[in-house]
Structure formats: structure tokens, C-alpha cells
Design a protein around this motif. Structure first.
Motif, PDB file in Angstrom:
ATOM      1  N   LEU A   1       0.819  -1.220   0.000  1.00  0.00           N
ATOM      2  CA  LEU A   1       0.000   0.000   0.000  1.00  0.00           C
ATOM      3  C   LEU A   1       0.852   1.270   0.000  1.00  0.00           C
ATOM      4  O   LEU A   1       0.501   2.253  -0.662  1.00  0.00           O
ATOM      5  CB  LEU A   1      -0.933  -0.004   1.213  1.00  0.00           C
ATOM      6  CG  LEU A   1      -2.025  -1.073   1.158  1.00  0.00           C
ATOM      7  CD1 LEU A   1      -2.673  -1.231   2.518  1.00  0.00           C
ATOM      8  CD2 LEU A   1      -3.066  -0.711   0.104  1.00  0.00           C
ATOM      9  N   ILE A   2       1.948   1.244   0.727  1.00  0.00           N
ATOM     10  CA  ILE A   2       2.823   2.428   0.749  1.00  0.00           C
ATOM     11  C   ILE A   2       3.402   2.649  -0.657  1.00  0.00           C
ATOM     12  O   ILE A   2       3.496   3.779  -1.128  1.00  0.00           O
ATOM     13  CB  ILE A   2       3.941   2.271   1.806  1.00  0.00           C
ATOM     14  CG1 ILE A   2       3.337   2.331   3.216  1.00  0.00           C
ATOM     15  CG2 ILE A   2       4.994   3.359   1.647  1.00  0.00           C
ATOM     16  CD1 ILE A   2       4.335   2.066   4.337  1.00  0.00           C
TER      17      ILE A   2
ATOM     18  N   ILE B   1      -4.360   1.373   4.589  1.00  0.00           N
ATOM     19  CA  ILE B   1      -3.327   1.238   5.625  1.00  0.00           C
ATOM     20  C   ILE B   1      -3.965   1.440   7.002  1.00  0.00           C
ATOM     21  O   ILE B   1      -3.680   0.703   7.949  1.00  0.00           O
ATOM     22  CB  ILE B   1      -2.165   2.227   5.383  1.00  0.00           C
ATOM     23  CG1 ILE B   1      -1.387   1.801   4.134  1.00  0.00           C
ATOM     24  CG2 ILE B   1      -1.229   2.284   6.590  1.00  0.00           C
ATOM     25  CD1 ILE B   1      -0.327   2.777   3.675  1.00  0.00           C
TER      26      ILE B   1
ATOM     27  N   CYS C   1      -5.308   4.334  -0.622  1.00  0.00           N
ATOM     28  CA  CYS C   1      -4.178   3.634   0.013  1.00  0.00           C
ATOM     29  C   CYS C   1      -4.079   3.990   1.488  1.00  0.00           C
ATOM     30  O   CYS C   1      -3.842   3.117   2.330  1.00  0.00           O
ATOM     31  CB  CYS C   1      -2.864   4.009  -0.670  1.00  0.00           C
ATOM     32  SG  CYS C   1      -2.796   3.525  -2.380  1.00  0.00           S
TER      33      CYS C   1
ATOM     34  N   ASP D   1       1.917   1.811  -3.460  1.00  0.00           N
ATOM     35  CA  ASP D   1       0.799   2.348  -4.256  1.00  0.00           C
ATOM     36  C   ASP D   1       0.587   3.835  -3.959  1.00  0.00           C
ATOM     37  O   ASP D   1       0.351   4.633  -4.866  1.00  0.00           O
ATOM     38  CB  ASP D   1      -0.515   1.610  -3.929  1.00  0.00           C
ATOM     39  CG  ASP D   1      -0.503   0.170  -4.431  1.00  0.00           C
ATOM     40  OD1 ASP D   1       0.410  -0.193  -5.179  1.00  0.00           O
ATOM     41  OD2 ASP D   1      -1.427  -0.577  -4.061  1.00  0.00           O
ATOM     42  N   TYR D   2       0.663   4.148  -2.688  1.00  0.00           N
ATOM     43  CA  TYR D   2       0.487   5.538  -2.272  1.00  0.00           C
ATOM     44  C   TYR D   2       1.520   6.427  -2.963  1.00  0.00           C
ATOM     45  O   TYR D   2       1.206   7.480  -3.514  1.00  0.00           O
ATOM     46  CB  TYR D   2       0.639   5.625  -0.748  1.00  0.00           C
ATOM     47  CG  TYR D   2       0.569   7.021  -0.191  1.00  0.00           C
ATOM     48  CD1 TYR D   2      -0.649   7.627   0.049  1.00  0.00           C
ATOM     49  CD2 TYR D   2       1.732   7.733   0.098  1.00  0.00           C
ATOM     50  CE1 TYR D   2      -0.725   8.917   0.562  1.00  0.00           C
ATOM     51  CE2 TYR D   2       1.668   9.019   0.611  1.00  0.00           C
ATOM     52  CZ  TYR D   2       0.440   9.605   0.839  1.00  0.00           C
ATOM     53  OH  TYR D   2       0.378  10.873   1.344  1.00  0.00           O
TER      54      TYR D   2
END
Lengths: 323, 323
Positions: free
Chosen positions: A112-113, B149, B145, A115-116
Motif C-alpha cells: 500500500l505504501i 493502511i 491507500c 501504491d500511495y
């Protein structure tokens, strides 16, 4: 962070600006994102892609609102996003001398990080470049992903051709270097011929850079490279030193050790030993030198000045770097 | 694929066009990407986001080069990219009635296929929307995202507030629905007041949709939903039926079963049983109804016509859907 650039006049200051933009852009109310990314970008990244973009932009006109620093930041964010996902994929414990993001926050958050970060990169690209360049950036990301997937398909296949290897590193690395040079010059409205020459030089620099990177997996000093030695090899990723060594090792030992059956359980140190003793590293270096020479030829055709000198020096540095 | 839309005049045909654009856009020489994505997009996705964008675009003027179909395709690609990464993260074996991408190709390639898809989505956004909308899209991805998280941070924390839950589903789902409506209308040059109304309606529709989705994890018929029942719960993701049930269950059984200590090892069927018997599902449905009513109020203020009728019908459908 920017010590790599100490010999390049003005660059450490410019890259500090880039770092500031990155830090501001990844600042998040979410503690995992904030902590994960701020520490990562505070690590010892060389900021090569932003540096290339900034040098290339000096072949054009000064830009409004420091646009080039924002674009440089976007490229580094893209690069780091791919590193985070790569480390998840390869299960690599260290990155830039620090624990990898997934080591600290788990693979879930690391995905996710990454993707962010990709989304933040696009945010800048869409906001500050021409649509063609935003499209080109998206295109390069598609190619990077495709080549990484190809790399997974090719795991533990030592019988790969040099040509296939070159195609992969082109997609994985050289295209982004090339884009950095091209976008930097083009957004700064440099003449078309200069922009095109920089695009080609960026490509050659990227190829040389990746070959050296792959060589360091076999020859590097672990304390200096700050990555685990033999990391590619352990993951079954076949790179140029091994490909060269396979054609040089007449005993057949290396071929046996890296056959489809034995490769997954192979003794990494044993393979590194044969690659070194057979001359695989020197042979791979010759390829890196060839790309470096090509880059220097392109660079010699650029308008004289501080930017050209820096690009030339950077290119020569690539071959002697040990991290 | 588009049977969800059978009662909506013209929509199945329009969404077939969107599917065609997606198929062409994800076509890749790489067999893993091609196979993974073509089968996924050929599954039983409802194409809700593209459908919303297309309906919203009918409040404006017809667009050159079928731009709205391309934008609709980009939204679905973004949505599916997040699903692929979600399934990697949650270890969910099924998606759209088929094995999830990571089940078939491994987590490594699933991460990369998701990245690839994100980049294809940006490619379309950068190429066909105004820069503000491309920026807005990137912004929404950042928020998605961040909220995912947050969801990881909040795992196995049943003592969460309704407000916190709403904030998360806003970021996870409603903002993208809202963007679909807004971009569809705005790119078609609909009047500003209409665009703003559609943006708000999209938000409410997205909130209702996600609440229903979360209810189906507790109440759904597994053969119809085509996802594993209790999947969120097993992963420790706390959603509205559980939050409502916790305040309704006076026996304290549910609170004990979902305490920080017992939750990770809890018996999913037991918890689902209490959530159902305590009225948690009905209470959650009331919230979905509230958002649906809000959406219908916004919609009633839109210009009369086929598009408004479809949007109204779609909103009413949300509450009775069982998948």
C-alpha cells in the motif's frame, strides 16, 4: 543523502530542494506512511534520476515555479515505489542501509505504501508536466512492471540470452533514465536535437548503470553496497555476470550448478566464486564500458558548458562506483 | 459481465464498449499479464463505477472520440488494481467467482499486475482528461491507500466508532464513486450546479454501496456473492454490522469474543451468529437506507430525463442487491 553529488557544483543544493518536495509530498496524517517514507527518503539514496533530470533541464531555459524540482521529485518517488514493491517481491531485508519497508511494516502495508507513492508521483506528473510527459511516465511504469513480471517468469533460467537480458534492463532501468533526461530537457524547452540526444544519452547511462548494479551483486563490498550480496542470485534472477561466466566457463561446472533442477537449491557462494574466477565480471564490465562510451559520444555532441561537463563526469563516475 | 445493467436502456451496449477498451488497454505481450487481466475483466464485475460515469456524462454534451468510454475504462482499471492488491493483502482466494490473481500467479506477480494496471489507468487519465481530473484521480488513489493502511492498523480493534468507520469507507469507496459522477459530468461540460449535485449523489451512493457490501460479508449467500462469507471478519476488519451489534448486544458476549485478545482466534461463525441475532444487520441497513435517501434527494434535484431515471433506479437497486 546527496553526498554522491558533492563534486557537482550546485547539485547538492538543488537535490536538497528535491528532497524537501518529496518530504512535503509524502507527509501524511497516517503514521505508517509518514514514518515509513520519511525514513526511506532520508536514507542514502543517490537521487540519480532526479539529478539527471535537473542536469538535462539546464540545457533549456529556467522554469517557472521551480517546476524541474517537482518533476525530479516525482521521478524519485516513482523509483522508490518500485523499490518498495521489489523488496516485497524479492523478500529483500535491507534497502539503502536500513530495514526495507516490508521488514518494518509488513508486506501488506509495504504494498500500500508503494501504491500511495505511485499515486503521489502521478499527482505531480499530472499537475506539472505536459499531458504527453504524464502519458510517457505512465508508459514507462507499464514497461517496468512488464519487465519485472518477465523477470519472475525467467527466475532460475540461466540459459537466457544476452539480448533478452538487455531487453529486460532496458525496460527495468534505462527507459526511466532516458525519460528523466528527455523530460528535463523538453519541459525546459531545450532545442529538439538536444532533447533527443539527451534521451539517447540517458538510455545508455541507464544501461551502464544497471549492468554495474548487477555486477555489484557479485563483486560488491557488502558494507558499501548496503544490500545483501548475491541477492539477485538467491532469488534466481539471472544477470549479466552469470550469463557471461556461463559462456566462459568451459568446465561445465557453472552450467551444472545453475541448471533448472539444481539452481533453486544452489550454493550461492559457490556460484559467485565460479562467476568471479571465470572472468564473468570483467566480461560484464566490458558491456558497461561500451554503453558508457556510447553515452560519452552522445554527450560530446551536446552544447558545451557546465551541464555537459556534469553529465560527462556523472557518466564516467558510473564505471568506478562501488555502490 | 454487464447483466447487472440489463434494465438500463443503452447501458449494456455502452459498457461493452468500455470492456472493449479495457481489454485492448491491458492486452500485453506478456502472457502472465494478458491471461491474468483478461480473465479478470471477463469475470462478473458489475462495472458500477464506469456505469456511474457514463450516466453522469449524459447530463452534459456528447463527447468527441467517445472520451467518456475511455475514462470509464480507466476508473474500472483503477478499481480492479486496488482489488488485486487487496486480495494479496487479505489473502482472499476468490474474486468475482474466479481464483484471485495471486491465487493463480503468486503474490509477486499479483503486486506487479496491480501496478501495471494502475499505470494503464493513469495513461488514460493523463491522455484524455483535463489535468485537474488526472490530479483528482491520483488524489483519490492516495486516499484509498491511506485508508487501506488505516484498515490494517485497525485490524482486530472492535472498539472503533461509527464515525471512524464512515471516514474509512469514504476514503476506500465513496470518494471514487463521487469522482466517477463528477468527472463524467464535468468532462461532458454539464452545468456546474448539476456537476456538484452529481458529485454529492455519487458520494452518498458510494457510502450506501460500501455499507451493503460490508453487510453481505455477514448476511450474503456465498454462492451469489462469490466471495468467502466472513472474509472481512476473519481478517480482523471491523465493519458496520459488527459495530452496530456491539452496541446492541447487552449480554457482553460479542464484546468478549472480539476483545483485542480473543478476536484473532475468534470463531467466525459464532460472531456472525451474534451479529445476526442482535439486530446488527438491520441497524447497519438503516444507515445504508439513510445514505440512499440522501442520494435520492440529490438526484431529485437533477434535470429530468433518461439519465436521472437511470441514476434513481440504480440507487434504489443498491439496497436490494444481494451481490
Amino acid at each position: 543523502m546527496t553526498s554522491y553529488w558533492n563534486d557537482f557544483p550546485g547539485m547538492p543544493e538543488s537535490l536538497e530542494k528535491v528532497s524537501g518536495i518529496i518530504q512535503a509530498s509524502v507527509a501524511s496524517q497516517n503514521p505508517v506512511i509518514a514514518e515509513g517514507l520519511i525514513s526511506l527518503f532520508g536514507g542514502d539514496g543517490k537521487l540519480l534520476r532526479p539529478g539527471l533530470l535537473l542536469i538535462a533541464s539546464e540545457f533549456g531555459k529556467p522554469q517557472k515555479e521551480d517546476k524541474q524540482f517537482k518533476l525530479a521529485a516525482a521521478l524519485e518517488m516513482l523509483h522508490v515505489a518500485t523499490l518498495i514493491h521489489d523488496d516485497v517481491i524479492d523478500d529483500s531485508p535491507l534497502r539503502r542501509g536500513l530495514p526495507a519497508v516490508h521488514t518494518r511494516f509488513g508486506k501488506q502495508d509495504a504494498v500500500l505504501i508503494g501504491d500511495y507513492l505511485l499515486s503521489r508521483c502521478f499527482l505531480i506528473a499530472a499537475g506539472y508536466t505536459s499531458p504527453e510527459h504524464a502519458v510517457a511516465l505512465a508508459q514507462v511504469i507499464s514497461v517496468i512492471c512488464t519487465m519485472e513480471i518477465q523477470q519472475n517468469i525467467d527466475r532460475y533460467r540461466a540459459d537466457t540470452s544476452i539480448r533478452h537480458y538487455f531487453r529486460k534492463i532496458m525496460g527495468k532501468t534505462a527507459m526511466l533514465f532516458s525519460l528523466a533526461c528527455h523530460v528535463g530537457a523538453s519541459e525546459a524547452k531545450a532545442p529538439k536535437a538536444v532533447t533527443e540526444r539527451l534521451r539517447r544519452a540517458g538510455y545508455d547511462i541507464g544501461m551502464a548503470f544497471q549492468i554495474i548494479d548487477d555486477i555489484l551483486d557479485y563483486s560488491g563490498d557488502q558494507d558499501v553496497v548496503r544490500k545483501t550480496l548475491g541477492n539477485d542470485l538467491k532469488a534466481g534472477v539471472v544477470t549479466l555476470p552469470l550469463i557471461c561466466a556461463l559462456s566462459l566457463d568451459k568446465s561445465g561446472e557453472l552450467a551444472r550448478a545453475t541448471s533448472r533442477e539444481s539452481f533453486p537449491q544452489a550454493d550461492t557462494e559457490y556460484i559467485i566464486g565460479i562467476v568471479r574466477s571465470s572472468g564473468g565480471i570483467e566480461a560484464a564490465r566490458e558491456h558497461a564500458k561500451r554503453y558508457t562510451r556510447r553515452a560519452l559520444t552522445e554527450i560530446s555532441g551536446l552544447p558545451r558548458g557546465k551541464a555537459r561537463d556534469m553529465l560527462e563526469k556523472l557518466t564516467q563516475h558510473l564505471l568506478i562506483r562501488n555502490y
